[in-house]
Motif scaffolding. Structure first.
Motif, PDB file in Angstrom:
ATOM      1  N   SER A  49       1.769   4.533  -5.236  1.00  0.00           N
ATOM      2  CA  SER A  49       0.726   3.407  -6.268  1.00  0.00           C
ATOM      3  C   SER A  49       1.158   2.477  -6.909  1.00  0.00           C
ATOM      4  O   SER A  49       0.895   1.747  -7.361  1.00  0.00           O
ATOM      5  CB  SER A  49      -1.268   4.390  -6.492  1.00  0.00           C
ATOM      6  OG  SER A  49      -1.002   5.062  -6.970  1.00  0.00           O
ATOM      7  N   ASP A  57      -4.031   6.430  -6.058  1.00  0.00           N
ATOM      8  CA  ASP A  57      -4.866   6.078  -5.592  1.00  0.00           C
ATOM      9  C   ASP A  57      -6.602   7.538  -5.332  1.00  0.00           C
ATOM     10  O   ASP A  57      -6.956   8.528  -5.969  1.00  0.00           O
ATOM     11  CB  ASP A  57      -5.060   5.463  -4.360  1.00  0.00           C
ATOM     12  CG  ASP A  57      -4.348   4.545  -4.065  1.00  0.00           C
ATOM     13  OD1 ASP A  57      -4.075   3.614  -4.539  1.00  0.00           O
ATOM     14  OD2 ASP A  57      -3.611   4.649  -2.672  1.00  0.00           O
ATOM     15  N   LYS A 100       1.228  -1.040   0.017  1.00  0.00           N
ATOM     16  CA  LYS A 100      -0.304   0.024   0.075  1.00  0.00           C
ATOM     17  C   LYS A 100       1.056   1.355   0.411  1.00  0.00           C
ATOM     18  O   LYS A 100       1.838   1.634   0.742  1.00  0.00           O
ATOM     19  CB  LYS A 100      -1.026  -0.323   1.365  1.00  0.00           C
ATOM     20  CG  LYS A 100      -1.840   0.903   1.316  1.00  0.00           C
ATOM     21  CD  LYS A 100      -2.521   1.563   2.608  1.00  0.00           C
ATOM     22  CE  LYS A 100      -2.628   2.820   3.043  1.00  0.00           C
ATOM     23  NZ  LYS A 100      -3.892   2.957   4.303  1.00  0.00           N
TER      24      LYS A 100
END
Length: 350
Positions: free
Chosen positions: A277, A350, A272
């Motif tokens: 990302s 994200d 994560k």
């Protein structure tokens, strides 16, 4: 509108100025230079997979750049972090000056106590460590240590520090050694949210080591790289963290896929990241060198898969993976590599 843009630009500049290289080239590439004041990283791995070695190497690298580090050792014996650092520094000097002598194992070195034969090497190693880690402070807390005790310690250390001693990084080794009363899931949720508030108030990076579950890992039968849901505890841990790093051994039956001399390889995977990302689509295979107590700087890049372990990349690496093995050997023009990055979908956020 102009004032808001100016405030945003100043904030972005302050974030850029706070970037700290970690000493781990894979992480520094994946996070575009290293940790910044917005990072609250959870670093997860099973027992014996080198989490503490990663954390100590991180602490030493940051201290070497004259940044102040608070390292909370909740599992280690008193003086263990300093002793291991001295041992590995001594062994490095031995290999440099007396390569023909057999290396002494850590336990042998520890059990011999003080030895006049090693005095000169140890003194030189200690002088070097004192110079490189003068801004690193290790706090040992092996007794029943609660999250409240931790916050009280941090408040005391921060309030008593002058401007030049204020912490630039806090490392907790590790989360599951806090003494918790009551339901573990509920308590862990409260702990991680409390750490988040501390992180936001101090505006410095916070790295928290944690454990993976002991049961079978999620994913398919051909997958050994753990996932977010394999981290022990509540989902709030990964929800609150800005970045989640998973450290896991590279499969022993695939060692022949790696370059020669790539011993003790470990997967480093950002499972994560709120601001990087694109790195989640890859994993770095990093060498662990037991003789120096840390991870190598070069890495092999892999592409992650949903239900199987990552596969070694058989195409040019993305532009940001500057130090991947083979990254500087491609003759593909920059514009073509940018097209490949876009095609692979590694630029989205994200």
């Amino acid at each position: 509108m102009t004032n808001k843009l100016t405030e945003e630009a100043i904030d972005r500049h302050l974030t850029a100025a706070s970037v700290i290289p970690t000493g781990n080239q894979w992480i520094d590439d994946a996070l575009a230079g290293g940790l910044d004041r917005r990072n609250m990283m959870l670093a997860a791995g099973r027992t014996g997979t080198g989490k503490t070695f990663f954390a100590v190497q991180l602490a030493q690298a940051v201290a070497k750049s004259q940044k102040n580090v608070l390292y909370f050792a909740l599992e280690a014996e008193k003086y263990e972090i300093e002793r291991r650092a001295l041992y590995y520094a001594t062994i490095r000097l031995q290999k440099q000056h007396y390569a023909r002598l057999p290396e002494m194992r850590y336990r042998e070195w520890l059990h011999q106590g003080y030895s006049s034969e090693w005095e000169a090497l140890e003194r030189q190693a200690k002088e070097q460590l004192d110079l490189e880690t003068s801004t690193l402070r290790t706090i040992y807390r092996t007794e029943l240590y609660t999250p409240q005790n931790f916050h009280e310690d941090v408040e005391l250390l921060v309030n008593n520090a002058d401007q030049n001693e204020s912490p630039d990084l806090i490392i907790i080794d590790h989360l599951h050694h806090f003494f918790l009363q009551g339901d573990e899931m509920t308590q862990l949720k409260m702990v991680i949210h409390g750490l988040k508030r501390l992180h936001l108030r101090l505006e410095i990076p916070l790295v928290i080591l944690t454990q993976l579950r002991k049961n079978d890992m999620s994913g398919g039968k051909n997958k050994t790289l753990p996932a977010l849901e394999d981290i022990r505890g509540t989902a709030a841990l990964t929800d609150v963290a800005t970045d989640v790093l998973i450290i896991s051994p590279f499969p022993s039956d695939r060692l022949d896929e790696l370059p020669g001399g790539f011993r003790n390889p470990m997967f480093f995977h950002l499972a994560k990241s709120r601001t990087a990302s694109e790195a989640r689509a890859f994993a770095g295979v990093v060498r662990y060198d037991a003789t120096v107590g840390g991870y190598g700087r070069d890495y092999v890049l892999c592409k992650t898969k949903a239900f199987e372990d990552p596969e070694l990349l058989d195409e040019p690496p993305p532009i940001w993976a500057k130090h991947a093995i083979g990254a500087n050997k491609t003759n593909i023009p920059l514009i073509e590599r940018q097209r490949l990055d876009k095609k692979r979908g590694t630029r989205g956020d994200d």
